[in-house]
Design a protein around this motif. Structure first.
Motif, PDB file in Angstrom:
ATOM      1  N   LEU A  20       0.877  -1.249   0.182  1.00 42.21           N
ATOM      2  CA  LEU A  20      -0.071   0.041  -0.005  1.00 42.21           C
ATOM      3  C   LEU A  20       0.915   1.195  -0.062  1.00 42.21           C
ATOM      4  N   ASP A  21       1.846   1.134   0.814  1.00 44.45           N
ATOM      5  CA  ASP A  21       2.656   2.364   0.829  1.00 44.45           C
ATOM      6  C   ASP A  21       3.448   2.578  -0.536  1.00 44.45           C
ATOM      7  N   ILE A  22       3.789   1.616  -1.204  1.00 43.67           N
ATOM      8  CA  ILE A  22       4.510   1.741  -2.611  1.00 43.67           C
ATOM      9  C   ILE A  22       3.590   2.183  -3.381  1.00 43.67           C
ATOM     10  N   CYS A  23       2.136   1.745  -3.427  1.00 41.20           N
ATOM     11  CA  CYS A  23       1.240   2.231  -4.044  1.00 41.20           C
ATOM     12  C   CYS A  23       0.869   3.664  -4.095  1.00 41.20           C
ATOM     13  N   HIS A  24       1.007   4.204  -2.772  1.00 40.98           N
ATOM     14  CA  HIS A  24       0.775   5.727  -2.629  1.00 40.98           C
ATOM     15  C   HIS A  24       2.068   6.383  -3.349  1.00 40.98           C
ATOM     16  N   ARG A  25       3.434   6.244  -3.061  1.00 41.46           N
ATOM     17  CA  ARG A  25       4.458   6.519  -3.375  1.00 41.46           C
ATOM     18  C   ARG A  25       4.607   6.816  -4.926  1.00 41.46           C
ATOM     19  N   ILE A  26       4.424   5.612  -5.497  1.00 41.19           N
ATOM     20  CA  ILE A  26       4.503   5.362  -7.195  1.00 41.19           C
ATOM     21  C   ILE A  26       3.497   6.338  -7.552  1.00 41.19           C
ATOM     22  N   GLU A  27       2.073   6.166  -7.294  1.00 41.61           N
ATOM     23  CA  GLU A  27       1.056   7.176  -7.592  1.00 41.61           C
ATOM     24  C   GLU A  27       1.611   8.589  -7.491  1.00 41.61           C
ATOM     25  N   GLY A  28       1.943   9.080  -6.372  1.00 42.33           N
ATOM     26  CA  GLY A  28       2.137  10.392  -6.053  1.00 42.33           C
ATOM     27  C   GLY A  28       3.304  10.971  -7.292  1.00 42.33           C
ATOM     28  N   ALA A  29       4.458  10.094  -7.440  1.00 43.04           N
ATOM     29  CA  ALA A  29       5.421  10.346  -8.337  1.00 43.04           C
ATOM     30  C   ALA A  29       4.669  10.628  -9.842  1.00 43.04           C
ATOM     31  N   ILE A  30       3.890   9.578 -10.116  1.00 42.79           N
ATOM     32  CA  ILE A  30       3.414   9.647 -11.653  1.00 42.79           C
ATOM     33  C   ILE A  30       2.367  11.085 -11.687  1.00 42.79           C
ATOM     34  N   LEU A  31       1.642  11.083 -10.655  1.00 41.14           N
ATOM     35  CA  LEU A  31       0.622  12.466 -10.835  1.00 41.14           C
ATOM     36  C   LEU A  31       1.657  13.749 -10.807  1.00 41.14           C
ATOM     37  N   GLN A  32       2.921  13.698 -10.113  1.00 45.06           N
ATOM     38  CA  GLN A  32       3.485  14.765  -9.965  1.00 45.06           C
ATOM     39  C   GLN A  32       4.391  14.849 -11.216  1.00 45.06           C
ATOM     40  N   ARG A  33       4.373  14.076 -12.111  1.00 42.87           N
ATOM     41  CA  ARG A  33       5.192  13.943 -13.467  1.00 42.87           C
ATOM     42  C   ARG A  33       6.586  13.646 -13.170  1.00 42.87           C
ATOM     43  N   ARG A  34       6.959  12.985 -12.059  1.00 41.07           N
ATOM     44  CA  ARG A  34       8.495  12.621 -11.987  1.00 41.07           C
ATOM     45  C   ARG A  34       8.576  11.328 -12.596  1.00 41.07           C
ATOM     46  N   ILE A  35       7.318  10.642 -12.794  1.00 42.22           N
ATOM     47  CA  ILE A  35       7.560   9.293 -13.726  1.00 42.22           C
ATOM     48  C   ILE A  35       6.508   9.454 -14.841  1.00 42.22           C
ATOM     49  N   GLY A  36       7.233   9.171 -16.084  1.00 46.08           N
ATOM     50  CA  GLY A  36       6.638   9.649 -17.181  1.00 46.08           C
ATOM     51  C   GLY A  36       5.628   8.259 -17.686  1.00 46.08           C
ATOM     52  N   PRO A  37       4.959   8.544 -18.524  1.00 40.59           N
ATOM     53  CA  PRO A  37       3.944   7.625 -19.194  1.00 40.59           C
ATOM     54  C   PRO A  37       4.767   6.736 -19.993  1.00 40.59           C
ATOM     55  N   GLY A  38       4.845   5.299 -20.199  1.00 38.47           N
ATOM     56  CA  GLY A  38       5.393   4.380 -20.719  1.00 38.47           C
ATOM     57  C   GLY A  38       6.630   3.928 -19.920  1.00 38.47           C
ATOM     58  N   MET A  39       6.845   4.492 -18.747  1.00 34.87           N
ATOM     59  CA  MET A  39       8.056   3.970 -18.035  1.00 34.87           C
ATOM     60  C   MET A  39       7.842   2.679 -17.540  1.00 34.87           C
ATOM     61  N   PHE A  79       3.881  -1.248 -16.972  1.00 32.23           N
ATOM     62  CA  PHE A  79       4.582  -0.051 -17.227  1.00 32.23           C
ATOM     63  C   PHE A  79       3.502   1.046 -17.038  1.00 32.23           C
ATOM     64  N   VAL A  80       3.864   2.375 -16.793  1.00 30.48           N
ATOM     65  CA  VAL A  80       3.023   3.536 -16.303  1.00 30.48           C
ATOM     66  C   VAL A  80       2.073   3.721 -17.693  1.00 30.48           C
ATOM     67  N   SER A  81       0.873   3.626 -17.403  1.00 26.93           N
ATOM     68  CA  SER A  81      -0.288   3.904 -18.425  1.00 26.93           C
ATOM     69  C   SER A  81       0.322   5.210 -19.336  1.00 26.93           C
ATOM     70  N   ARG A  82      -0.106   4.591 -20.611  1.00 20.29           N
ATOM     71  CA  ARG A  82      -0.018   6.144 -21.523  1.00 20.29           C
ATOM     72  C   ARG A  82      -1.116   6.395 -22.130  1.00 20.29           C
ATOM     73  N   PRO A  83      -2.007   7.118 -21.372  1.00 22.95           N
ATOM     74  CA  PRO A  83      -3.381   7.448 -22.277  1.00 22.95           C
ATOM     75  C   PRO A  83      -2.960   8.571 -23.547  1.00 22.95           C
ATOM     76  N   THR A  84      -3.838   8.026 -24.413  1.00 24.63           N
ATOM     77  CA  THR A  84      -3.466   8.915 -25.946  1.00 24.63           C
ATOM     78  C   THR A  84      -4.321  10.212 -25.817  1.00 24.63           C
ATOM     79  N   ILE A  85      -4.218  11.038 -26.867  1.00 24.56           N
ATOM     80  CA  ILE A  85      -5.278  12.110 -26.888  1.00 24.56           C
ATOM     81  C   ILE A  85      -6.310  11.918 -27.143  1.00 24.56           C
ATOM     82  N   ARG A  86      -6.358  10.807 -27.856  1.00 21.76           N
ATOM     83  CA  ARG A  86      -7.796  10.464 -28.174  1.00 21.76           C
ATOM     84  C   ARG A  86      -8.705  10.128 -27.087  1.00 21.76           C
ATOM     85  N   GLU A  87      -7.939   9.201 -26.197  1.00 22.21           N
ATOM     86  CA  GLU A  87      -8.845   8.866 -25.070  1.00 22.21           C
ATOM     87  C   GLU A  87      -8.891   9.791 -23.832  1.00 22.21           C
TER      88      GLU A  87
END
Length: 245
Positions: A20-39, A79-87
């Motif tokens: 759970l702690d890992i979920c929170h920390r990775i989610e925060g990094a994704i939403l703060q754009r420190r982890i990019g899509p497709g990583m 992989f970090v999800s990569r939503p397309t512009i269409r999506e």
């Protein structure tokens, strides 16, 4: 796994303890754009970064995949999800269709205690913004919308909205034009005023405008994302890369 209703990190099924702690920390990094899509988020690297076993790392990644932030591909890994512009367009178009109706239904059944719950969401969101925790602010903003659906007591729409909000948070994190795109305080406060008056028409119209504003506040153009190792991301972000507790 369990789902915690109303948890700001509750878009996915929550695992216990370290995962759970890992979920929170990775989610925060994704939403703060420190982890990019497709990583790629390899189980071994996640385990080494946070000092946990591959089993715990796998559990965390599966939970993130359930919430749409991570995609698990057979024989390739996570992989970090990569939503397309269409999506991105389709997600916000779907929200614009259902959320105004949800807001109208919520206004019809609003009570003082339910209103207090929504006000607490806004207060927590503002506190996160003031602390510069954009990841948490995005999560809380999404949970504000989910809380409205729960008040409307529409189970099918609420479940559908949970998926849309989870995708929206990632889309906003990737494509926002400014840091407060997801946290338009005037829109949320206007909704509170409409709910306090039990004004169904106003709630519906404000929500419609709010979703349109969110959509138009995104920079939906193609861009090249930088890549980095998971350990580098968390060290650069000031996170302690010690074993998750």
């Amino acid at each position: 796994m369990r789902t915690v209703k109303g948890d700001p990190k509750g878009a996915y099924s929550l695992p216990p303890g370290r995962a759970l702690d890992i979920c929170h920390r990775i989610e925060g990094a994704i939403l703060q754009r420190r982890i990019g899509p497709g990583m790629k988020l390899a189980e071994d690297e996640v385990g080494d970064t946070f000092g946990v076993s591959r089993t715990v790392a796998r559990t965390a990644l599966q939970a993130l995949a359930h919430g749409g932030l991570v995609t698990i591909e057979r024989n390739r890994g996570a992989f970090v999800s990569r939503p397309t512009i269409r999506e991105a367009h389709e997600v916000f178009e779907a929200r614009a269709l259902i959320e105004p109706r949800i807001a109208r239904m919520a206004a019809k059944v609003m009570t003082e205690s339910r209103l207090d719950t929504l006000c607490r969401h806004i207060a927590d969101e503002h506190e996160a913004m003031q602390k510069g925790d954009m990841g948490l602010a995005l999560s809380l903003s999404g949970m504000f919308h989910i809380a409205i659906a729960e008040i409307a007591d529409q189970q099918v729409l609420t479940q559908f909205l949970r998926t849309l909000v989870s995708r929206s948070s990632l889309i906003i994190a990737l494509y926002w034009k400014r840091a407060d795109t997801a946290c338009e305080s005037h829109s949320h406060h206007a909704l509170i005023d409409a709910f306090a008056d039990r004004n169904q028409f106003a709630a519906e119209e404000i929500m419609k405008s709010h979703i349109i504003d969110l959509h138009s506040g995104l920079d939906l153009t193609e861009r090249e994302e930088k890549t980095a190792s998971l350990a580098d991301v968390f060290q650069a972000g000031g996170d302690q890369v010690a074993p998750a507790r």
